[in-house]
Design a protein around this motif. Structure first.
Motif, PDB file in Angstrom:
ATOM      1  N   VAL A  41      -4.309   2.102  -5.865  1.00 21.98           N
ATOM      2  CA  VAL A  41      -3.986   0.781  -6.243  1.00 21.98           C
ATOM      3  C   VAL A  41      -5.083  -0.216  -6.973  1.00 21.98           C
ATOM      4  CG1 VAL A  41      -3.136  -1.581  -5.852  1.00 21.98           C
ATOM      5  CG2 VAL A  41      -2.222   0.610  -4.639  1.00 21.98           C
ATOM      6  N   ARG A  92      -2.951   4.128   7.548  1.00 14.87           N
ATOM      7  CA  ARG A  92      -1.776   3.127   7.783  1.00 14.87           C
ATOM      8  C   ARG A  92      -2.041   2.177   6.474  1.00 14.87           C
ATOM      9  NH1 ARG A  92       0.192   0.213  12.306  1.00 14.87           N
ATOM     10  NH2 ARG A  92      -1.191  -1.333  11.933  1.00 14.87           N
ATOM     11  N   VAL A  93      -0.815   1.929   6.200  1.00 16.64           N
ATOM     12  CA  VAL A  93      -0.674   0.788   5.113  1.00 16.64           C
ATOM     13  C   VAL A  93      -1.411  -0.455   5.744  1.00 16.64           C
ATOM     14  CG1 VAL A  93       0.840  -0.456   3.529  1.00 16.64           C
ATOM     15  CG2 VAL A  93       0.599   2.211   3.459  1.00 16.64           C
ATOM     16  N   THR A  94      -2.004  -1.058   5.114  1.00 16.04           N
ATOM     17  CA  THR A  94      -2.506  -2.561   5.646  1.00 16.04           C
ATOM     18  C   THR A  94      -2.074  -3.638   4.926  1.00 16.04           C
ATOM     19  OG1 THR A  94      -4.586  -2.236   4.485  1.00 16.04           O
ATOM     20  CG2 THR A  94      -4.627  -1.376   6.853  1.00 16.04           C
ATOM     21  N   THR A  95      -1.357  -3.743   3.744  1.00 19.93           N
ATOM     22  CA  THR A  95      -0.934  -4.837   2.743  1.00 19.93           C
ATOM     23  C   THR A  95       0.587  -4.471   2.495  1.00 19.93           C
ATOM     24  OG1 THR A  95      -3.133  -5.063   2.161  1.00 19.93           O
ATOM     25  CG2 THR A  95      -1.233  -5.910   0.756  1.00 19.93           C
ATOM     26  N   MET A 138      -3.083  12.208  -5.798  1.00 20.75           N
ATOM     27  CA  MET A 138      -1.995  11.490  -5.637  1.00 20.75           C
ATOM     28  C   MET A 138      -1.117  11.510  -6.827  1.00 20.75           C
ATOM     29  SD  MET A 138      -3.350   8.280  -4.011  1.00 20.75           S
ATOM     30  CE  MET A 138      -2.004   7.486  -3.338  1.00 20.75           C
ATOM     31  N   ASP A 160      -8.810   2.599  -3.573  1.00 22.81           N
ATOM     32  CA  ASP A 160      -7.795   3.258  -3.434  1.00 22.81           C
ATOM     33  C   ASP A 160      -7.079   3.306  -4.918  1.00 22.81           C
ATOM     34  OD1 ASP A 160      -6.439   0.899  -3.671  1.00 22.81           O
ATOM     35  OD2 ASP A 160      -5.492   0.911  -1.910  1.00 22.81           O
ATOM     36  N   GLY A 201       0.787  -1.210   0.134  1.00 21.27           N
ATOM     37  CA  GLY A 201      -0.210   0.025   0.060  1.00 21.27           C
ATOM     38  C   GLY A 201       0.781   1.147  -0.052  1.00 21.27           C
ATOM     39  N   VAL A 202       0.264   2.332  -0.572  1.00 22.67           N
ATOM     40  CA  VAL A 202       0.798   3.516  -0.556  1.00 22.67           C
ATOM     41  C   VAL A 202       0.196   4.634  -0.113  1.00 22.67           C
ATOM     42  CG1 VAL A 202       0.432   4.002  -2.876  1.00 22.67           C
ATOM     43  CG2 VAL A 202       2.395   5.290  -2.125  1.00 22.67           C
ATOM     44  N   MET A 223       1.109   3.827 -11.892  1.00 22.34           N
ATOM     45  CA  MET A 223       0.662   2.365 -11.423  1.00 22.34           C
ATOM     46  C   MET A 223      -0.136   1.892 -12.893  1.00 22.34           C
ATOM     47  SD  MET A 223      -1.429   3.121  -8.165  1.00 22.34           S
ATOM     48  CE  MET A 223      -0.389   3.326  -6.616  1.00 22.34           C
ATOM     49  N   ALA A 275      -8.896  -2.148  -0.199  1.00 23.07           N
ATOM     50  CA  ALA A 275      -7.827  -1.165  -0.370  1.00 23.07           C
ATOM     51  C   ALA A 275      -6.608  -1.577   0.636  1.00 23.07           C
ATOM     52  CB  ALA A 275      -8.395   0.329   0.383  1.00 23.07           C
ATOM     53  N   TRP A 276      -5.539  -1.267   0.159  1.00 22.73           N
ATOM     54  CA  TRP A 276      -4.298  -1.542   0.849  1.00 22.73           C
ATOM     55  C   TRP A 276      -3.705  -0.540   1.847  1.00 22.73           C
ATOM     56  CZ3 TRP A 276      -0.716  -3.600  -3.870  1.00 22.73           C
ATOM     57  CH2 TRP A 276      -1.100  -4.775  -4.386  1.00 22.73           C
ATOM     58  N   SER A 277      -4.589   0.419   2.158  1.00 20.29           N
ATOM     59  CA  SER A 277      -4.194   1.494   3.203  1.00 20.29           C
ATOM     60  C   SER A 277      -5.704   1.769   3.540  1.00 20.29           C
ATOM     61  CB  SER A 277      -3.430   2.519   2.609  1.00 20.29           C
ATOM     62  OG  SER A 277      -4.231   3.580   1.495  1.00 20.29           O
ATOM     63  N   ALA A 278      -5.601   2.228   5.026  1.00 19.28           N
ATOM     64  CA  ALA A 278      -6.907   2.461   5.629  1.00 19.28           C
ATOM     65  C   ALA A 278      -6.883   3.805   6.297  1.00 19.28           C
ATOM     66  CB  ALA A 278      -7.415   1.474   6.363  1.00 19.28           C
ATOM     67  N   GLU A 313      -7.392   5.423   9.745  1.00 18.58           N
ATOM     68  CA  GLU A 313      -7.663   5.332  11.088  1.00 18.58           C
ATOM     69  C   GLU A 313      -8.602   6.127  11.680  1.00 18.58           C
ATOM     70  OE1 GLU A 313      -3.644   4.527  12.938  1.00 18.58           O
ATOM     71  OE2 GLU A 313      -4.217   2.467  12.572  1.00 18.58           O
TER      72      GLU A 313
END
Ligand SMILES: Cc1cc2nc3c(=O)[nH]c(=O)nc-3n(C[C@H](O)[C@H](O)[C@H](O)COP(=O)(O)OP(=O)(O)OC[C@H]3O[C@@H](n4cnc5c(N)ncnc54)[C@H](O)[C@@H]3O)c2cc1C
Ligand SMILES: Nc1ncnc2c1ncn2[C@@H]1O[C@H](COP(=O)(O)O)[C@@H](O)[C@H]1O
Lengths: 319, 266
Positions: free
Chosen positions: B101, A140-143, B130, B99, A112-113, B136, B227-230, B232
């Motif tokens: 990605v 936060r990046v989760t992957t 972004m 996201d 993740g970015v 990408m 998604a690879w980021s979340a 919080e």
């Protein structure tokens, strides 16, 4: 302690200030590993400088082929180091190219970015300031491995000696990594001033400056203060000043100690790029201009009268 | 040989509006501002049209590609009314909250449904800000990226493209063989206004829709869950307050200098 890789921006011998800032952040959350790519990467002075800001290891890849194409070769270097070193995170400067490197690296490594962070908190939570500073977001990046781009001038650089062990890196580039070949590098910038995104003081001119010649006033004030020159989009669109000095949503984001806006109305897209400046001074002949809503010190008046007088005042008070 | 140029466009909240995040899932409150065609993508459409026009009447075409909710058809029609030939709309509720990605994955799959030579993007979406999607997509397709272009030249016979890539101190001249992924900056051209004729014609131009299944994407890869980021947490900051405002009576510069001295900036 786990390693945090920092992609260093340098000009073949000296690191940019933002790289010191990233090393400072990395030192706070792990062991910084500086990654230096392109000719000059193996410069001894540069290595000493990076160590002074905490680099435990300095990965050097000086091969000129790595800068013969845009973005992808640097991605290849970082991807290889990520595979070899399994870092806790990768930090890259939030510049146009830095963000692209981060994006490609994220896809290549399944990570993740997060872009445009202004700080990194415990647990590698990235802090972003969005919508022109009106909202603070923690993400936060989760992957995969967190890849975070950090804005210049958001962190105070701090020296903390690192071991500075130099590790030479060689990378096999795939044909696709060099497909976007740089044929020529054309330099148009006006030298001698601090870089806009990194400057402690920025003096910007807008449509009110009226002409390219009018920007002499802006430059003179900037020089008296030792600052950088910026411009609004209206000013760059009109050709008063080169586009790379544009401040705002589609220009640079600046966060200096002092931002002086001359003849800029303060449209939302301009504010997005300068709202987090510590102190804002505005000169505008329209008392209703929205720039005054955020200026710490606003003067309703004619910039053609005030800017030269201010330049004189600054010069005389400096002694 | 005719060229197919894909222009990737996004629907975004009007950049003139104050934006906020939704408490429920920390995504952008898209209802609070008018949805518009991302201003920066108008330059991508314009450049795509100019490349097509430079080919003469050889059957070259401009395809609009947009991923977004149902109502993004307005944005697609706007792009078509500028003169694009047909459109692909990637639309599926499962895509909500994707996201960058995931967006790049969906756009890459959509690009795979048609043959093309140049994919032209804007330099950034004014909501996500972004500037990573074009890079990408290039990465996923293993294609050269010619991004942040302030000038694009296509050599049809040599099947290559050269751009002036905007840099901090000027520009780089960057070249690659087709097919290429391009992104353009706002200084590149002056986007045209749709003519009445083209606005009418746009209503009849072909518009294909693709959902997650048609793209062959795993629903777990996209949307908020994929998604690879979340996010919080987020908090609203009180808006910055203006301070002192004075009117210049010949002493404006002195007062600024005094203020700067007081702030220890001089
Ligand atoms: C998608 C998008 C992205 C954008 N990105 C950016 C961006 O990155 N950066 C940016 O700046 N803008 C951006 N804009 C444009 C923005 O909306 C405004 O148009 C622009 O900021 C206006 O620039 P300005 O304040 O110089 O000009 P104006 O709004 O025309 O203001 C000029 C000001 O000068 C004052 N003035 C005139 N003469 C004098 C004088 N003699 N003395 C003192 N004051 C004087 C006037 O009172 C006026 O307030 C963007 C717009 C869009 C749609
Ligand atoms: N949902 C989308 N549909 C089509 N194009 C998009 C989408 N999101 C981003 N883009 C393209 O990618 C560019 C950069 O977007 P971003 O990386 O989000 O700043 C935009 O200017 C568009 O050209």
């Amino acid at each position: 302690m786990s390693e945090i890789l920092v992609l260093v921006e340098h000009d073949g011998g000296a690191a940019k200030k933002v790289s010191h800032e990233l090393l400072t952040l990395a030192s706070r959350h792990g062991e910084p590993g500086a990654v230096v790519v392109g000719p000059g990467a193996d410069d001894a002075g540069l290595a000493a400088d990076l160590a002074r800001f905490g680099a435990a290891r300095i990965y050097t890849a000086p091969d000129a082929a790595l800068v013969s194409a845009i973005v992808a070769p640097k991605v290849a270097v970082l991807a290889q180091l990520m595979a070899e070193r399994s870092p806790a995170a990768v930090l890259i400067a939030s510049t146009a190219e830095g963000k692209e490197i981060a994006g490609r690296l994220a896809v290549r490594t399944g990570s993740g970015v997060i872009t445009d962070a202004v700080d990194i908190d415990a647990g590698l939570t990235a802090v972003q300031s969005v919508f022109g500073g009106s909202t603070v977001v923690r993400s936060r990046v989760t992957t995969g491995t967190p890849i975070v781009t950090v804005r210049p001038n958001a962190t105070a650089q701090q020296e903390s000696a690192g071991a500075g062990e130099v590790v030479a890196v060689s990378v096999e580039l795939a044909a696709t990594d060099t497909a976007a070949a740089v044929v020529e590098h054309v330099v148009q910038a006006k030298g001698g001033r601090p870089e806009l995104a990194e400057a402690a003081i920025v003096v910007s001119g807008g449509r009110g400056v009226g002409s390219a010649e009018g920007f002499d006033l802006v430059e003179r004030l900037a020089d008296a203060l030792g600052g950088a020159v910026g411009a609004s989009r209206a000013a760059t669109d009109a050709g008063f000043y080169p586009h790379q000095y544009q401040v705002g949503q589609t220009g640079k984001t600046v966060s200096p100690q002092l931002y002086i806006a001359l003849g800029i109305s303060g449209a939302i897209q301009h504010r997005a790029g300068m709202q987090t400046s510590k102190t804002i001074v505005a000169v505008n002949k329209d008392a209703e201009a929205p720039i005054f809503d955020l200026a710490d010190f606003g003067v309703v008046g004619d910039l053609f009268a005030i800017a030269p007088q201010l330049t004189e005042q600054v010069e005389s008070r400096k002694g | 040989m005719p060229l197919t140029i894909v222009a990737c466009v996004k629907q975004v909240p009007d950049s003139w509006a104050e934006k906020r995040l939704l408490d429920i899932d920390s995504t952008l409150d898209r209802e609070s501002a008018d949805p518009v065609l991302n201003e920066l993508d108008e330059y991508a459409i314009e450049e795509a049209l100019r490349i097509r026009e430079a080919q003469g009447e050889d059957g070259s075409e401009v395809v609009v590609l947009c991923m977004g909710p149902e109502r993004a058809t307005d944005t697609i029609r706007k792009a078509l009314s500028m003169g694009a030939d047909r459109a692909i709309h990637v639309v599926d509720d499962q895509l909500h909250g994707s996201d960058a990605v995931a967006t790049s994955a969906a756009l890459t799959r959509a690009l795979g449904t048609t043959q093309w030579d140049l994919a032209v993007f804007g330099s950034e979406s004014t909501d996500a800000r972004m500037s990573v999607v074009p890079a990408m997509v290039a990465e996923r397709l293993a294609l050269p990226q010619l991004t942040f272009a302030q000038k694009v030249e296509v050599d049809t016979a040599g099947r290559s493209a050269t751009v002036h890539r905007q840099t901090d101190d000027g520009y780089d001249i960057v070249s690659a063989a087709l097919p290429v992924v391009i992104s353009v900056v706002e200084k590149i051209n002056e986007p045209r206004y749709p003519s009445f004729k083209n606005i009418m014609a746009a209503k009849k131009k072909p518009l294909e829709t693709l959902d997650v299944a048609a793209l062959g994407l795993d629903p777990a890869e996209v949307g908020l869950a994929g998604a690879w980021s979340a996010v919080e947490a987020f908090e609203q900051r009180p808006p910055r307050q203006g301070g002192v405002k004075i009117t210049d009576e010949g002493d404006g510069a002195t007062k600024i200098a005094d203020y700067l001295v007081g702030q220890k900036m001089l």
